[in-house]
Design an enzyme around this catalytic site. Sequence first.
Site, PDB file in Angstrom:
ATOM      1  N   HIS A  46      74.488  43.310  38.542  1.00 54.33           N
ATOM      2  CA  HIS A  46      73.571  42.186  38.376  1.00 54.33           C
ATOM      3  C   HIS A  46      74.303  40.959  37.827  1.00 54.33           C
ATOM      4  CE1 HIS A  46      70.572  40.016  35.758  1.00 54.33           C
ATOM      5  NE2 HIS A  46      69.964  39.963  36.912  1.00 54.33           N
ATOM      6  N   GLU A  49      76.235  39.325  40.560  1.00 53.56           N
ATOM      7  CA  GLU A  49      75.319  38.556  41.420  1.00 53.56           C
ATOM      8  C   GLU A  49      75.107  37.150  40.859  1.00 53.56           C
ATOM      9  OE1 GLU A  49      70.887  37.646  41.394  1.00 53.56           O
ATOM     10  OE2 GLU A  49      71.139  39.833  41.364  1.00 53.56           O
ATOM     11  N   HIS A  50      74.917  37.045  39.563  1.00 50.39           N
ATOM     12  CA  HIS A  50      74.779  35.726  38.938  1.00 50.39           C
ATOM     13  C   HIS A  50      76.059  34.904  39.111  1.00 50.39           C
ATOM     14  CE1 HIS A  50      71.104  35.901  36.134  1.00 50.39           C
ATOM     15  NE2 HIS A  50      71.016  36.973  36.920  1.00 50.39           N
ATOM     16  N   GLU A 127      67.533  36.892  29.991  1.00 50.72           N
ATOM     17  CA  GLU A 127      66.717  37.524  31.030  1.00 50.72           C
ATOM     18  C   GLU A 127      66.244  38.908  30.579  1.00 50.72           C
ATOM     19  OE1 GLU A 127      67.141  38.848  35.759  1.00 50.72           O
ATOM     20  OE2 GLU A 127      68.738  37.717  34.779  1.00 50.72           O
TER      21      GLU A 127
END
Length: 420
Positions: A46, A49-50, A127
């Site tokens: 994840h 991905e950022h 997040e």
Amino acid sequence: MYQKTVLDNGLRILTSPLPHTRAVAMSLFVGAGSRYEEDAIAGVSHFIEHMLFKGTERRRTPREIAEAIEGVGGVMNASTDKELTVYWAKVPVDHFTVALDVVLDQLLHSRIDPVELERERKVVIEELAMVEDSPGEIADLLFENIMWPEQPLGRDVAGSPSSVASISRQAMLDFLAAQYVPENTVLAIAGNLPHDRIVDQVREHVASWQRAPFGQWQPARDGQEAPRVALRAKRTEQAQIVLGYPAYSAFHPDRFALDMLNTIIGEGMSSRLFVEIRELRSLAYDVHSGLAHYLDTGAFVVYAAVDPKRADECVRAIRGELDRLRAATVPEVELEKAKEYVKGRLLLRMEDSRAVSSWIGGQELLRHDVQSVDDIVAAIDAVTPMDIQHVATDVIRDNRANLAIVGPYRSSDRFERLLA
């Protein structure tokens, strides 16, 4: 429905012609997700991905990447799941070349700049913190943790604050090298463009991208022999209830019968749970069911949000509806309605170019095969009432129940008694 070319380096390119649309969508799927991660780097998929939106050698800033797509009226984004990561863009067909260049530039030439990495680390941790303000999300994570304890399937895809805080740039680069390789990647494109033209352009972009071995996902471990209950004590106006059972993988022969069961019990306002829990008993505003089909396992889950004082009653009512599925066959008319509901939603979804690119790309990555819409419709039509009862008996087992509760309770004892 689609054409497929495998380049010399192993990259799979799938295209689906859509002559009626002026948009083109591309979805780039990579076999990278939480199931590929060790505990020490939980959340790295994840996090990467950022970072692929934070600058490349040619587009040095996040703004330059965004402007390249937004400047032609397009949209782009990405998401990470347990078994894959997908980067996608959708633009007017005349600007396909620009979008392809941007997406492949992100894939192959992202800088993973140390300064940007530290900035984004704080964003990812924020997040994760957002979940604490969403009791429903807490309940989902709590359920996955008891369903698949002490293994990647039971973790938050984004990791934990502590794991994200400890991921080094080198660990990120190592994971990129291990997973972001041609044979572990699928590029799917849907729109009014010839297959050969797309392949030629992609081949130019990836000419220097070489074959390499890649890491494998970690199999699920399942040793459940008794019901499990988990409580997260939290002051909330509603109690969040998640009741679920181990179910079928994406390859199980009874998967479509389970899909029909799920539709009958908890999809839409005419489903059994909605009618019984909301319309007749006024127990909940939101009640529904859902399925997860992974590569080697799955889950059948019921969700509800209720007045904390009525949580016990709600759990009993849900279990009563599940018992009905095991005790008697579903009427033919109810099954036919469910079939038409599922087929109709599928056919409507396939009108969108991004949905088509996701359909062919996701299946190719995970299944190494693509079932057509007609294949799925035929499998749905073949389901019988006896099939529904069979999977209800097979999946909804009292000793395999998993119940996650988030609400203002001091003890889980009352809920453990409900499953006893």
